[in-house]
Design a protein around this motif. Structure first.
Motif, PDB file in Angstrom:
ATOM      1  N   SER A 298       0.744  -1.212   0.033  1.00 44.32           N
ATOM      2  CA  SER A 298       0.022   0.032  -0.036  1.00 44.32           C
ATOM      3  C   SER A 298       0.869   1.187   0.136  1.00 44.32           C
ATOM      4  O   SER A 298       1.566   1.373   0.874  1.00 44.32           O
ATOM      5  N   LYS A 299       0.516   2.057  -1.018  1.00 38.89           N
ATOM      6  CA  LYS A 299       1.365   3.177  -1.193  1.00 38.89           C
ATOM      7  C   LYS A 299       0.916   4.199   0.169  1.00 38.89           C
ATOM      8  O   LYS A 299       2.002   4.794   0.709  1.00 38.89           O
ATOM      9  N   THR A 300      -0.179   4.220   0.793  1.00 38.93           N
ATOM     10  CA  THR A 300      -0.450   4.855   1.664  1.00 38.93           C
ATOM     11  C   THR A 300       0.102   4.435   3.167  1.00 38.93           C
ATOM     12  O   THR A 300       0.770   5.242   3.807  1.00 38.93           O
ATOM     13  N   LEU A 301       0.051   3.233   3.265  1.00 35.71           N
ATOM     14  CA  LEU A 301       0.747   2.705   4.409  1.00 35.71           C
ATOM     15  C   LEU A 301       2.069   2.676   4.458  1.00 35.71           C
ATOM     16  O   LEU A 301       2.769   2.828   5.557  1.00 35.71           O
ATOM     17  N   SER A 302       2.700   2.332   3.232  1.00 35.45           N
ATOM     18  CA  SER A 302       4.245   2.369   3.071  1.00 35.45           C
ATOM     19  C   SER A 302       4.652   3.942   3.749  1.00 35.45           C
ATOM     20  O   SER A 302       5.762   4.214   4.347  1.00 35.45           O
ATOM     21  N   ASN A 303       3.733   5.147   3.179  1.00 37.48           N
ATOM     22  CA  ASN A 303       4.264   6.189   3.438  1.00 37.48           C
ATOM     23  C   ASN A 303       4.135   6.603   4.960  1.00 37.48           C
ATOM     24  O   ASN A 303       4.802   7.294   5.735  1.00 37.48           O
ATOM     25  N   ASP A 304       2.988   6.078   5.531  1.00 41.81           N
ATOM     26  CA  ASP A 304       2.833   6.126   7.072  1.00 41.81           C
ATOM     27  C   ASP A 304       4.014   5.429   7.702  1.00 41.81           C
ATOM     28  O   ASP A 304       4.284   6.212   8.651  1.00 41.81           O
ATOM     29  N   TYR A 355       0.417   2.678  17.871  1.00 45.73           N
ATOM     30  CA  TYR A 355      -0.636   3.190  16.804  1.00 45.73           C
ATOM     31  C   TYR A 355      -0.169   4.491  16.241  1.00 45.73           C
ATOM     32  O   TYR A 355      -0.216   5.515  17.259  1.00 45.73           O
ATOM     33  N   TYR A 356       0.144   4.773  14.952  1.00 44.23           N
ATOM     34  CA  TYR A 356       0.540   5.801  14.395  1.00 44.23           C
ATOM     35  C   TYR A 356      -0.718   6.443  13.697  1.00 44.23           C
ATOM     36  O   TYR A 356      -1.243   5.702  12.850  1.00 44.23           O
ATOM     37  N   ASN A 357      -1.227   7.504  14.485  1.00 42.56           N
ATOM     38  CA  ASN A 357      -2.323   8.080  13.999  1.00 42.56           C
ATOM     39  C   ASN A 357      -2.261   9.135  12.651  1.00 42.56           C
ATOM     40  O   ASN A 357      -1.360  10.122  12.787  1.00 42.56           O
ATOM     41  N   PRO A 358      -2.205   8.709  11.649  1.00 41.80           N
ATOM     42  CA  PRO A 358      -1.891   9.424  10.356  1.00 41.80           C
ATOM     43  C   PRO A 358      -2.528  10.801   9.935  1.00 41.80           C
ATOM     44  O   PRO A 358      -1.898  11.578   9.632  1.00 41.80           O
ATOM     45  N   ILE A 359      -3.705  11.013  10.758  1.00 41.74           N
ATOM     46  CA  ILE A 359      -4.321  12.206  10.748  1.00 41.74           C
ATOM     47  C   ILE A 359      -3.581  13.251  11.553  1.00 41.74           C
ATOM     48  O   ILE A 359      -3.180  14.654  11.208  1.00 41.74           O
ATOM     49  N   LYS A 360      -3.361  13.053  12.909  1.00 41.87           N
ATOM     50  CA  LYS A 360      -2.648  13.908  13.837  1.00 41.87           C
ATOM     51  C   LYS A 360      -1.234  13.732  13.639  1.00 41.87           C
ATOM     52  O   LYS A 360      -0.517  14.535  14.339  1.00 41.87           O
ATOM     53  N   ALA A 361      -0.478  12.880  12.890  1.00 41.67           N
ATOM     54  CA  ALA A 361       0.704  12.246  12.923  1.00 41.67           C
ATOM     55  C   ALA A 361       1.399  12.318  14.268  1.00 41.67           C
ATOM     56  O   ALA A 361       2.676  12.792  14.540  1.00 41.67           O
ATOM     57  N   LYS A 362       0.845  11.500  15.131  1.00 41.03           N
ATOM     58  CA  LYS A 362       1.121  11.327  16.515  1.00 41.03           C
ATOM     59  C   LYS A 362       0.896  10.047  17.132  1.00 41.03           C
ATOM     60  O   LYS A 362      -0.279   9.266  16.276  1.00 41.03           O
ATOM     61  N   PHE A 363       1.758   9.350  17.957  1.00 42.84           N
ATOM     62  CA  PHE A 363       1.405   7.949  18.482  1.00 42.84           C
ATOM     63  C   PHE A 363       0.675   8.011  19.620  1.00 42.84           C
ATOM     64  O   PHE A 363       0.488   8.783  20.404  1.00 42.84           O
ATOM     65  N   GLU A 364      -0.206   6.831  19.566  1.00 45.20           N
ATOM     66  CA  GLU A 364      -1.101   6.521  20.629  1.00 45.20           C
ATOM     67  C   GLU A 364      -0.767   5.075  21.044  1.00 45.20           C
ATOM     68  O   GLU A 364      -0.294   4.379  20.334  1.00 45.20           O
ATOM     69  N   PRO A 365      -0.843   5.104  22.370  1.00 43.72           N
ATOM     70  CA  PRO A 365      -0.414   3.658  22.978  1.00 43.72           C
ATOM     71  C   PRO A 365      -1.597   2.521  22.760  1.00 43.72           C
ATOM     72  O   PRO A 365      -2.615   2.791  22.744  1.00 43.72           O
ATOM     73  N   ILE A 366      -0.847   1.230  22.605  1.00 46.83           N
ATOM     74  CA  ILE A 366      -1.890   0.192  22.550  1.00 46.83           C
ATOM     75  C   ILE A 366      -1.574  -0.794  23.569  1.00 46.83           C
ATOM     76  O   ILE A 366      -0.603  -1.712  23.482  1.00 46.83           O
ATOM     77  N   PRO A 367      -1.933  -0.512  24.835  1.00 43.44           N
ATOM     78  CA  PRO A 367      -1.413  -1.312  25.923  1.00 43.44           C
ATOM     79  C   PRO A 367      -1.979  -3.038  25.803  1.00 43.44           C
ATOM     80  O   PRO A 367      -2.997  -3.255  25.081  1.00 43.44           O
ATOM     81  N   PHE A 368      -0.906  -3.860  26.114  1.00 40.22           N
ATOM     82  CA  PHE A 368      -1.340  -5.428  26.095  1.00 40.22           C
ATOM     83  C   PHE A 368      -0.423  -6.164  26.916  1.00 40.22           C
ATOM     84  O   PHE A 368       0.459  -5.398  27.724  1.00 40.22           O
TER      85      PHE A 368
END
Length: 901
Positions: A298-304, A355-368
């Motif tokens: 994916s071009k979009t995901l590769s860019n992300d 998780y990279y939020n592509p709209i805000k261009a910032k990371f969110e945590p995914i706890p596990f």
């Protein structure tokens, strides 16, 4: 005559005294005959055994956290905890265990029952892997570990592939083996394609469920987690915990746009058995993505991936602050919940998922992978010596600290007032009834109490002779060209003896010649102390004539070690030194754009009435409103657009509209409003020829975008958009009245996870280049009334991903499909007419199998179609004026490859 013996008389007083005592005690010392039947004797003996057995068992249970006693507890089949318990709780657990066991069986909580069947040869492969792991003490995963299997649930059979899962022996040393499962053929189980099955003990029973629920209440991404019954090859395994793995289904289920999920590679740290050393730090380990193969397609995901990795590398190197890379509010909340609940395990750098939020261009945590203390908790401070990653984030941004403290204060208040117990109590009780069927000794998670530490210090590191890597070497490209990046992560000096291009077929060597410096050997690399950043050197270079025929190889060794290493650099992304979304001050904005005026009291920038050329991005500083007066025309160059984190207020009138377009009628990038706390309001506005935001690798799909920013529009037109969506609204509320969207290359309006109304609007000539929909909604609640559609290349109305759309008085002419309901969505349409439809008037089908069945309810609707009027895929439902239509077989894949662009 009487004779008296005076000497004898003199000695008799004490003899008489003892005789008297003996006389008095004689009846007391005499045995008393008592009858004691044998049955009472037997009852006494049995009762004594039972009482002392309970006491001994409770003592063992109370001390089962100790190694030697724990082994005894295992032999006695005391399944479960290895935490220290008070004596009274231990006794209570044993007394109530029979009652818990009976009630959990008489009044059971129904669980999904999952059956897995594995062919003998494949099962034997898993057995061999387990035996290998048991002998080593840890699991080493390989690319060929997965085996095919069949999963059955609810009378349905699915093809899956699975492998043994879990680094340490708790996952596979007992009879309950943990598995990682991937569904095949795009099948889904419970809406998931990737998940783990593991022993509930490995996540400390219901503790993980409580922790995830506490995080979910704060708006934090968490995997789905619940209990199931598991049978493997006909053998009932028992209760297992099902935990969702990292995929787009996790993101979409919680209203996030599909993007990349990253982690720090822990393999080198784990190779050294988790000991302290150069790799026990996030800064010395590479960044990896989940599902890399899919991303590269994916071009979009590769860019992300490139942008996200660059941001994280920039943070790791110290070039970017935590506030530039991480979502401050979400990270503050996450660390607060982890601290209050004792969630120490998930905030370690080895367990962090991003998780990279592509709209805000910032990371969110995914706890596990959390393991809360079961009986008592201990607060976890994010900057402790073990939490180097969370500590680096926390210390670098006062906004994170503020959110952290506010959340902790609220959690304390909720706990004091019993609010937490109100929602957590039912969760504990429900899951106890599930678990006590197999673990009757469980007493339930305690919500309050003093804390006990649950982590141990790491062992000392091994010597450098056992390192698997001695250099970090990457081939990177930046704005200046391609370069070789080399750094030494070890606390020992490393020497590079040569660097060559080596032809793959012949082995011919060509000397590596940098273009930016002279290279002389040997190259000495200084050691990197632990907890410091390795210093990198860069060598810009020109490739050989046919670069695909060559490998670049480095020869190096650790000083003092005779082993010579051959290292092949891998491709990587350059670290970023700035955030892709520009940030400017008020003074800079006024200097760059003379047509702006600042009003401090209103915290607003105002564009003066007139015609203005904009030759650079118009960035509105945070917390500032933008006001555009009526009669204003803005003309942007192709590299420019408007970016604002506050509301944009456009005050056009019918006679004096606001016009925003490109210079010389060329395209320009468009507008984005991010995280505005107040709604934007637009009236009498014309937006012409947008191409979509694309700045510094940050790109958005819409010509005009609103993200978590409410908007009201009246008499607004979007004409000539060249991006994927003319108007894109995400996680926001909207009111669109008298809106016109015309002559687009792709979709007109796209609503993602939003709610709002569209009235008296017009969509015309949509999707001239790549196909497009008039109104496309995903995960949204929308009302659409009195709206006209004409010449739509794809679908006039597209309703998907559990959306609800209510449409009334729709006039649609010329479209491939009139309206479609997909993937668990409901479309209600009334008093409408569809004319000159090419494929079908109404369609209902499933495009994404993780969703439930879609439905359309139509009343008083006219359809004139050259194809079918109604197409309802089997399982879907379309009702016309109270009559349900007949479903048909529909190949959705073929539909999208041929009929839908």
């Amino acid at each position: 005559m009487i004779f008296i013996d005076k000497s004898q008389k003199r000695n008799t007083w004490h003899i008489s005294f003892f005789k008297a005592i003996k006389f008095l005690l004689k009846p007391l010392l005499k045995p008393i005959p008592v009858k004691f039947p044998f049955k009472y004797f037997l009852i006494t003996v049995i009762s004594t055994i039972i009482i002392w057995t309970l006491i001994a068992s409770a003592v063992i249970y109370r001390n089962s956290y100790k190694p030697i006693v724990g082994e005894l507890a295992d032999q006695l089949k005391f399944k479960g905890l290895r935490e220290k318990h008070r004596t009274e709780k231990a006794i209570k657990s044993f007394i109530l265990a029979p009652y818990n066991w009976v009630t959990s069986h008489v009044f059971p909580e129904e669980l999904p029952h999952v059956f897995i069947d594995i062919k003998f040869k494949n099962y034997q492969k898993i057995v061999n892997k387990r035996e290998e792991s048991v002998s080593r003490g840890f699991l080493i995963r390989g690319s060929d570990d997965y085996v095919p299997a069949t999963l059955k649930y609810n009378k349905k059979r699915f093809r899956v592939r699975l492998r043994l899962k879990g680094d340490l022996g708790s996952h596979w040393a007992s009879d309950k083996w943990s598995f990682r499962v991937h569904m095949k053929s795009k099948d889904h189980l419970f809406g998931m394609r990737r998940f783990s099955l593991q022993n509930p003990e490995d996540r400390v029973y219901e503790g993980a469920i409580l922790f995830f629920e506490a995080l979910r209440r704060e708006g934090i991404l968490t995997p789905r987690y619940f209990f199931v019954d598991l049978t493997v090859n006909g053998k009932y395994i028992g209760i297992m915990a099902l935990e969702e793995h990292f995929s787009k289904e996790l993101l979409e289920s919680q209203g996030r746009k599909e993007s990349v999920i990253l982690k720090f590679d822990e393999s080198l740290w784990f190779h050294h058995r988790g000991r302290e050393g150069p790799f026990d730090h996030f800064r010395t380990n590479p960044i990896k993505s989940f599902r890399t193969n899919k991303i590269l397609k994916s071009k979009t995901l590769s860019n992300d991936l490139e942008v996200a990795t660059g941001l994280l590398r920039g943070f790791s190197k110290g070039d970017l602050s935590s506030s530039q890379v991480f979502d401050a509010e979400l990270w503050g909340k996450y660390l607060a919940v982890a601290s209050a609940w004792g969630g120490w395990h998930s905030i370690r750098w080895r367990n962090i998922r991003l998780y990279y939020n592509p709209i805000k261009a910032k990371f969110e945590p995914i706890p596990f992978d959390e393991q809360l203390n079961y009986s008592e908790r201990k607060s976890v401070y994010p900057t402790s010596k073990h939490n180097v990653f969370s500590g680096s984030i926390f210390a670098g941004d006062p906004n994170i600290k503020k959110a952290y403290e506010e959340t902790l204060a609220r959690i304390e208040k909720d706990a004091t007032e019993g609010i937490i117990e109100k929602w957590a109590g039912p969760i504990i009780n429900k899951n106890l009834r599930i678990l006590q069927k197999e673990y009757p000794l469980l007493g339930g998670f305690e919500l309050f109490g003093l804390a006990q530490s649950a982590s141990d210090s790491l062992n000392n590191s091994k010597t450098h002779y056992n390192y698997r890597v001695i250099l970090r070497s990457y081939l990177v490209k930046d704005q200046l060209g391609k370069y070789l990046e080399i750094s030494n992560p070890l606390p020992h000096p490393v020497t590079i003896s040569s660097i060559y291009w080596v032809e793959k077929k012949t082995g011919l060597k060509i000397k590596f010649n940098p273009t930016n410096s002279l290279m002389t050997y040997p190259i000495k690399l200084l050691p990197t102390p632990k907890l410091t950043i390795p210093k990198a050197i860069k060598y810009y270079y020109s490739q050989p004539e046919y670069p695909k025929n060559y490998n670049l190889l480095l020869s190096a060794h650790i000083d003092g070690d005779t082993k010579e290493w051959t290292i092949e650099p891998s491709g990587y992304f350059a670290p970023r030194k700035s955030h892709p979304i520009p940030d400017v001050s008020i003074e800079q904005s006024l200097q760059d754009h003379p047509f702006l005026s600042f009003h401090p009291e209103a915290k607003s920038l105002e564009i003066k009435q007139g015609h203005w050329a904009v030759n650079g991005p118009l960035i509105i500083p945070k917390g500032i409103n933008l006001i555009i007066q009526n009669g204003t025309t803005l003309r942007f160059n192709s590299e420019s657009g408007i970016i604002s984190s506050g509301p944009i207020l456009i005050e056009g009138t019918k006679d004096l509209p606001v016009i925003i377009k490109g210079l010389g009628n060329h395209v320009w990038q468009g507008i984005v409003v991010l995280d505005s706390k107040k709604p934007s309001k637009w009236s009498h506005v014309q937006i012409l020829n947008t191409s979509g935001i694309n700045m510094n690798g940050w790109s958005l799909t819409g010509g005009v975008n609103f993200y978590e920013s409410d908007i009201k529009m009246d008499h607004v037109s979007f004409i000539g958009n060249q991006s994927e969506d003319a108007l894109n609204i995400t996680r926001s509320k909207f009111e669109l009245k008298n809106v016109t969207i015309k002559n687009t290359a792709s979709d007109a309006f796209d609503s993602d996870f939003s709610s709002g109304i569209i009235e008296n609007s017009r969509f015309e000539n949509i999707g001239s280049q790549s196909g497009g929909d008039g109104v496309d909604v995903s995960g949204s609640e929308v009302t659409l009334t009195n709206t006209y559609f004409k010449n739509i290349s794809d679908k006039g109305i597209s309703v998907g991903e559990r959306s609800n759309l209510k449409a009334n008085n729709i006039d649609l002419k010329k479209a491939n499909i009139g309206a479609a309901s997909k993937d668990g969505s409901l479309l209600f349409i009334s008093d409408s007419k569809f004319l000159e439809i090419r494929k079908a008037g109404l369609m209902a089908y499933i495009k994404k199998p993780e969703y439930s069945l879609p439905e359309i309810v139509a009343e008083n609707i006219i359809i004139e179609s050259m194809g079918d009027k109604i197409v309802s895929q089997k399982g879907s439902k379309i009702t016309i004026d109270g009559t349900e239509t007949s479903p048909v077989d529909l190949n959705v894949k073929k539909l999208y490859s041929s009929d839908i662009k």
